[in-house]
Design an enzyme around this catalytic site. Structure first.
Site, short mmCIF file in Angstrom:
data_model
loop_
_atom_site.label_atom_id
_atom_site.label_comp_id
_atom_site.label_asym_id
_atom_site.label_seq_id
_atom_site.Cartn_x
_atom_site.Cartn_y
_atom_site.Cartn_z
N CYS A 1 -8.01 35.00 9.72
CA CYS A 1 -6.62 35.38 9.96
C CYS A 1 -6.31 36.85 9.68
O CYS A 1 -5.92 37.58 10.59
CB CYS A 1 -5.68 34.49 9.14
SG CYS A 1 -5.61 32.83 9.79
P1 NAD Z 1 -9.97 26.79 15.61
O1 NAD Z 1 -10.81 27.71 16.39
O2 NAD Z 1 -10.48 26.20 14.33
O3 NAD Z 1 -9.49 25.55 16.53
C1 NAD Z 1 -9.01 25.67 17.85
C2 NAD Z 1 -9.28 24.35 18.58
O4 NAD Z 1 -8.62 24.38 19.85
C3 NAD Z 1 -10.75 24.09 18.86
O5 NAD Z 1 -11.13 22.81 18.36
C4 NAD Z 1 -10.86 24.15 20.39
O6 NAD Z 1 -11.83 23.27 20.93
C5 NAD Z 1 -9.46 23.73 20.81
N1 NAD Z 1 -9.06 24.14 22.16
C6 NAD Z 1 -9.29 25.31 22.80
N2 NAD Z 1 -8.74 25.30 24.02
C7 NAD Z 1 -8.14 24.09 24.18
C8 NAD Z 1 -7.41 23.48 25.23
N3 NAD Z 1 -7.13 24.11 26.38
N4 NAD Z 1 -6.96 22.21 25.04
C9 NAD Z 1 -7.22 21.54 23.89
N5 NAD Z 1 -7.91 22.08 22.87
C10 NAD Z 1 -8.37 23.34 23.00
O7 NAD Z 1 -8.61 27.60 15.32
P2 NAD Z 1 -7.72 27.56 13.99
O8 NAD Z 1 -8.38 28.32 12.89
O9 NAD Z 1 -7.25 26.17 13.75
O10 NAD Z 1 -6.48 28.46 14.47
C11 NAD Z 1 -5.57 28.00 15.46
C12 NAD Z 1 -4.40 28.96 15.51
O11 NAD Z 1 -3.69 28.91 14.24
C13 NAD Z 1 -4.79 30.43 15.70
O12 NAD Z 1 -3.81 31.06 16.48
C14 NAD Z 1 -4.76 30.99 14.29
O13 NAD Z 1 -4.49 32.37 14.26
C15 NAD Z 1 -3.60 30.22 13.67
N6 NAD Z 1 -3.67 30.07 12.21
C16 NAD Z 1 -4.85 29.78 11.61
C17 NAD Z 1 -4.90 29.61 10.23
C18 NAD Z 1 -6.22 29.29 9.53
O14 NAD Z 1 -6.25 29.35 8.29
N7 NAD Z 1 -7.28 28.95 10.24
C19 NAD Z 1 -3.74 29.73 9.46
C20 NAD Z 1 -2.54 30.01 10.12
C21 NAD Z 1 -2.52 30.18 11.49
#
Ligand code: NAD
Length: 434
Positions: A272
């Site tokens: 992040c």
């Molecule tokens: P991640 O990469 O762990 O997970 C994303 C998921 O989305 C994957 O499983 C992928 O297969 C799926 N995906 C991709 N395209 C898709 C589609 N068209 N349809 C369905 N599924 C699909 O990501 P994350 O770490 O969970 O982060 C997600 C969002 O949240 C990002 O924007 C990130 O900046 C934000 N965020 C993350 C955190 C954190 O601590 N990881 C905290 C706050 C905000």
């Protein structure tokens, strides 16, 4: 009671955030479907397993899978939902710009999946992924185009959870930010979080979607800059032979500064801070403003690993020598190695011709997938055995009590990037900022 206000929620994207949210909403009593294009993720959820490592998550999934937590690779479950959360990844490109390709696809596909419903019955689409304010409109437009409905409500509900304590952070947030453009959107988000609002009374900020998106970036940028500022001050302390932690304890007593995020060291990593700070810098610059403080925060952060290596260089030439790297995860409590400080440190050691042996309690496999050519030890003690120096990179508790394990080093030289250990008699110990 609450049963009456049970919502049908679909979470699109089941990664760190989406899975935590889906399982937690199910635990609050809502009927939840997690949709992901990755079949392995969906299979894991069907089997009642957590697709990622996060404390408490496996229990929630085991309890609710097959009940009020379902999983699917298909978008048809969106029809009839009250809320559709978009929680797919929003990485940055080489230049640091946010890449919303996956999110735009998810938004368009979500719109298409609900196009046949009467407009008044369509779910509210909620962006959970982190996007810059200008991209809120991009995602809204993609969902509206998919549904063929320019009036479709697309809200923004940014996430502030931390990996390593994601489940409890979701359950007990400091604040909730509802960025909506209609009363219906606000009512839906309020209903979704009602049990949390009643139980823990967080601050609830009701605003428009763009402001909600900016709050998320401001939050992360502020925290990242706070760490870079204490690291900058810590580097000054080191030059003067002063303990930066003594200074930090004193300034942290000032309410205006606050005691958190004042542990100076090798800097921030993870999925992040690095991407979000770069993305808001790029978005601001494109809009005509260069955020000088944020650029400096990135620059200070980039320098900290090099400072750690310089401290090592002052004591030993590591060419053809064994050097231990303790800690590979970007922080304790997670197996996530994205942008871990261990990566530039390992690369720096490789440039010096060192034989690197690394250890982490949970993240070795993840790092091995990225950097396969170094040695991975099964324990910290084995990594230290025969080494002429050790770098402490992640503040895992188990490193605090290594004690006699240091005796097996060829030379007891430790550069500590997180102030984890107490120096022992006979050890050459360098704290990064103390
Ligand atoms: P991640 O990469 O762990 O997970 C994303 C998921 O989305 C994957 O499983 C992928 O297969 C799926 N995906 C991709 N395209 C898709 C589609 N068209 N349809 C369905 N599924 C699909 O990501 P994350 O770490 O969970 O982060 C997600 C969002 O949240 C990002 O924007 C990130 O900046 C934000 N965020 C993350 C955190 C954190 O601590 N990881 C905290 C706050 C905000």
């Amino acid at each position: 009671m609450y049963e009456d206000r049970r919502l049908r929620i679909v979470v699109v994207g089941s990664g760190y955030v989406g899975t935590t949210m889906a399982a937690s909403f199910a635990d609050l009593g809502h009927q939840v479907t997690a949709v992901d294009i990755d079949e392995d993720v969906v299979e894991a959820l069907h089997a009642g397993d957590a697709p990622i490592h996060e404390p408490g998550l496996a229990d929630l999934i085991e309890r609710h899978a097959g009940g009020n937590l379902e999983a699917s690779t298909a978008y048809d479950s969106l029809a009839g939902a009250d809320l559709v959360y978009l929680a797919v990844q929003t990485p940055t490109d080489e230049a640091g710009n946010i890449d919303t390709t996956a999110l735009e696809t998810a938004a368009r596909m979500s719109g298409e999946a609900i196009a046949d419903q009467p407009p008044a019955e369509r779910p509210v689409i909620v962006i959970k992924s982190t996007v810059t304010p200008p991209h809120v409109e991009t995602i809204r437009a993609a969902a509206a185009a998919g549904a063929g409905d320019e009036t479709l409500e697309v809200a923004m509900n940014p996430e502030f959870l931390r990996e390593g304590s994601a489940v409890s952070d979701f359950r007990e947030p400091d604040k909730l930010v509802f960025g909506t453009s209609s009363q219906r959107g606000d009512d839906m988000l309020t209903a979704a979080f009602e049990p949390i609002i009643e139980a823990t009374n967080p601050v609830v900020i009701r605003t428009d979607p763009d402001t909600a998106a900016m709050i998320k970036y401001a939050n992360n940028a502020f925290l990242a800059a706070k760490i870079s500022l204490i690291n900058d001050l810590g580097n000054i302390c080191k030059e003067f032979g002063i303990d930066a932690y003594e200074v930090a304890d004193a300034i942290g007593a000032d309410d205006r500064i606050g005691e958190q995020f004042l542990r100076s060291g090798v800097g921030w990593g993870g999925s992040c801070f690095p991407k979000d700070v770069r993305a808001i810098i790029q978005a601001a610059t494109a809009a005509g403003y260069r955020p000088a403080v944020l650029e400096a925060a990135v620059a200070v952060n980039a320098e900290q690993p090099a400072r750690m290596l310089e401290l090592l260089d002052e004591h030993v030439d590591v060419e053809d020598q064994r050097v231990a790297v303790l800690g590979l995860a970007f922080k304790p409590g997670t197996d996530d190695v994205r942008n871990s400080r261990a990566i530039p440190l390992i690369e720096g050691l490789q440039e010096r011709g060192a034989n690197v042996v690394a250890y982490d309690p949970v993240a070795s496999e993840e790092m091995q997938a990225r950097i396969p050519e170094i040695e991975y030890a099964k324990s910290a003690a084995r990594a230290l055995d025969g080494a002429v120096g050790a770098l402490i990179v992640t503040a895992w508790d188990e490193f605090e009590t290594l004690d006699d394990a240091f005796d097996a080093m060829d030379r007891q030289l430790v550069v500590d990037g997180r102030r984890v250990i107490e120096p022992r008699p006979g050890m050459t110990y360098e704290g990064l900022t103390w």
